[in-house]
Scaffold this active site. Structure first.
Site, PDB file in Angstrom:
ATOM      1  N   CYS A   5       0.833  -1.208   0.000  1.00  0.00           N
ATOM      2  CA  CYS A   5       0.000   0.000   0.000  1.00  0.00           C
ATOM      3  C   CYS A   5       0.869   1.260   0.000  1.00  0.00           C
ATOM      4  O   CYS A   5       1.841   1.353   0.758  1.00  0.00           O
ATOM      5  CB  CYS A   5      -0.906  -0.002   1.231  1.00  0.00           C
ATOM      6  N   CYS A   9       0.400   4.765   6.946  1.00  0.00           N
ATOM      7  CA  CYS A   9      -0.209   4.643   8.281  1.00  0.00           C
ATOM      8  C   CYS A   9       0.782   3.924   9.216  1.00  0.00           C
ATOM      9  O   CYS A   9       1.181   2.787   8.933  1.00  0.00           O
ATOM     10  CB  CYS A   9      -1.520   3.875   8.199  1.00  0.00           C
ATOM     11  N   CYS A  66       0.518   0.195  10.337  1.00  0.00           N
ATOM     12  CA  CYS A  66       0.064  -0.811   9.392  1.00  0.00           C
ATOM     13  C   CYS A  66       1.189  -1.595   8.716  1.00  0.00           C
ATOM     14  O   CYS A  66       2.035  -1.017   8.023  1.00  0.00           O
ATOM     15  CB  CYS A  66      -0.804  -0.158   8.328  1.00  0.00           C
ATOM     16  N   CYS A  99     -16.708  -8.908   5.546  1.00  0.00           N
ATOM     17  CA  CYS A  99     -16.001  -7.659   5.248  1.00  0.00           C
ATOM     18  C   CYS A  99     -14.747  -7.979   4.436  1.00  0.00           C
ATOM     19  O   CYS A  99     -14.019  -8.913   4.761  1.00  0.00           O
ATOM     20  CB  CYS A  99     -15.581  -6.971   6.537  1.00  0.00           C
ATOM     21  N   CYS A 148     -19.467  -5.792   3.336  1.00  0.00           N
ATOM     22  CA  CYS A 148     -18.747  -4.569   3.703  1.00  0.00           C
ATOM     23  C   CYS A 148     -17.412  -4.593   2.971  1.00  0.00           C
ATOM     24  O   CYS A 148     -16.815  -5.663   2.833  1.00  0.00           O
ATOM     25  CB  CYS A 148     -18.512  -4.552   5.215  1.00  0.00           C
ATOM     26  N   CYS A 203     -19.170   2.355   8.221  1.00  0.00           N
ATOM     27  CA  CYS A 203     -18.442   1.715   9.323  1.00  0.00           C
ATOM     28  C   CYS A 203     -17.215   2.580   9.547  1.00  0.00           C
ATOM     29  O   CYS A 203     -16.379   2.704   8.642  1.00  0.00           O
ATOM     30  CB  CYS A 203     -18.058   0.301   8.908  1.00  0.00           C
ATOM     31  N   ARG A 258     -17.982  -1.964  17.711  1.00  0.00           N
ATOM     32  CA  ARG A 258     -17.284  -3.230  17.442  1.00  0.00           C
ATOM     33  C   ARG A 258     -15.955  -3.320  18.160  1.00  0.00           C
ATOM     34  O   ARG A 258     -15.111  -2.435  18.051  1.00  0.00           O
ATOM     35  CB  ARG A 258     -17.055  -3.420  15.937  1.00  0.00           C
TER      36      ARG A 258
HETATM   37  S1  SF4 Z   1      -4.193   1.145   6.939  1.00  0.00           S
HETATM   38 FE1  SF4 Z   1      -2.592   0.048   5.764  1.00  0.00          FE
HETATM   39  S2  SF4 Z   1      -3.658  -0.749   4.005  1.00  0.00           S
HETATM   40 FE2  SF4 Z   1      -4.966   0.848   4.865  1.00  0.00          FE
HETATM   41  S3  SF4 Z   1      -4.398   2.743   3.837  1.00  0.00           S
HETATM   42 FE3  SF4 Z   1      -3.109   2.655   5.654  1.00  0.00          FE
HETATM   43  S4  SF4 Z   1      -1.214   1.649   4.985  1.00  0.00           S
HETATM   44 FE4  SF4 Z   1      -2.786   1.226   3.415  1.00  0.00          FE
END
Ligand code: SF4
Length: 334
Positions: free
Chosen positions: A72, A76, A79, A116, A147, A207, A279
């Protein structure tokens, strides 16, 4: 016999609505005061609100599958799927529709009412959406709620998903507006609010929740709940996640949040968003049954079920079922 109101025990301001009428004008001060309540008063208020809106013995069960893992472009900090961090996670292509539907059938057989599907994208490409729409249609044909979480959406993309029968779109606010910049730099808080508005306008249920235990302060948890509870419509589902620390991500090694602060966050979410499904999401693997039971007492009424939450472990299904049985609780029928 005289009747003493909760407020006279807790000293809470009289304008609180313990029976849980949905409001969208919560102030930070009110939410701060809820977080500061003595624990028994907070749980009592949360229980009162919960029982006014739901059967407290029922828990909605969702299963989450990663349909496109890793690689990705977003950053984040929590993540393992971000390509910005070296976590050893292997990036995979979007799954085939039939493989996803096989997982959905298994989830239904195990008692899940909602399926989901999560894809590690900044936003979906239109050609990817063809496949995702086919997945949504297939899940709906099984009689389950659907979802997806695919990142930022344009209005035509949201309309296509709605046309395929999508019930819910997940897009989290993650944390308070002030702390957000410490966690993500590749998209703004406003980008997230815009996607939520797009999804709403397309007529899809929302959600939306956040993550705690990321090194934020109490005021950030106040700010996160405030941001959620003052949305023009409350999200139908509010996932509250406890950070699962993954080696290689910037948040690995962060001090653990006290379990009672997590339970308090659940309780305040329940009180401020009385009609939403709250949740209990990521982080359950590391929680004792007793902490999970406290979360359910604090008004959580939905869990993710299945061996994995996207890429991190989740309690085994039989442990979940044993816990519900021990508590005399049962899955919520669709
Ligand atoms: S949470 Fe992870 S998968 Fe989702 S946008 Fe952020 S880096 Fe990408």
């Amino acid at each position: 016999m005289s009747v003493v109101s909760l407020d006279s025990f807790s000293g809470a301001p009289a304008e609180f609505h313990p029976v849980g009428i949905a409001r969208h004008d919560w102030t930070r001060e009110e939410i701060r005061a809820l977080f500061a309540l003595p624990f028994p008063d907070l749980i009592f208020q949360a229980q009162t609100v919960h029982r006014a809106n739901f059967d407290p013995t029922q828990v909605q069960i969702s299963t989450l599958l990663s349909i496109k893992t890793g690689g990705c472009p977003e950053d984040c900090a929590y993540c393992p799927q971000s390509s910005a961090y070296e976590t050893g996670l292997k990036a995979e292509k979007l799954m085939d529709v039939e493989a996803v539907l096989e997982e959905a059938r298994a989830a239904k057989a195990a008692g899940a009412s909602r399926f989901c599907m999560g894809a590690a994208w900044r936003s979906p490409k239109d050609r990817d959406l063809d496949k995702v729409c086919a997945m949504v249609e297939g899940v709906k044909a099984l009689g389950m709620e659907s979802c997806v979480t695919l990142g930022m959406l344009t209005r035509p993309q949201a309309d296509r998903l709605k046309g395929a029968g999508l019930d819910y779109y997940n897009h989290n606010l993650d944390t308070s507006p002030e702390f957000y910049g410490d966690i993500i730099s590749t998209r703004t808080y406003q980008d997230r609010l815009d996607t939520l508005e797009t999804v709403r306008e397309a007529g899809i249920n929302v959600c939306c929740g956040g993550i705690v235990g990321m090194g934020e302060g109490q005021e950030d948890r106040v700010g996160m709940v405030h941001a959620l509870a003052t949305l023009p419509s409350h999200p139908e589902s509010v996932p509250i996640n406890m950070l699962v620390q993954v080696e290689g991500t910037p948040l690995a090694g962060e001090g653990r949040l006290d379990a009672f602060d997590f339970v308090r966050t659940i309780a305040v979410a329940r009180i401020t968003m009385p009609e939403s499904m709250v949740r209990l999401s990521a982080g359950r693997e590391d929680m004792t049954d007793e902490v999970q039971a406290l979360c359910l007492l604090a008004g959580a009424n939905s869990i993710f079920y299945g061996p994995k939450l996207l890429t991190t472990p989740n309690p085994a299904q039989d442990r979940d079922m044993r816990l519900l049985e021990k508590l005399g609780m049962a899955p919520m029928p669709l």
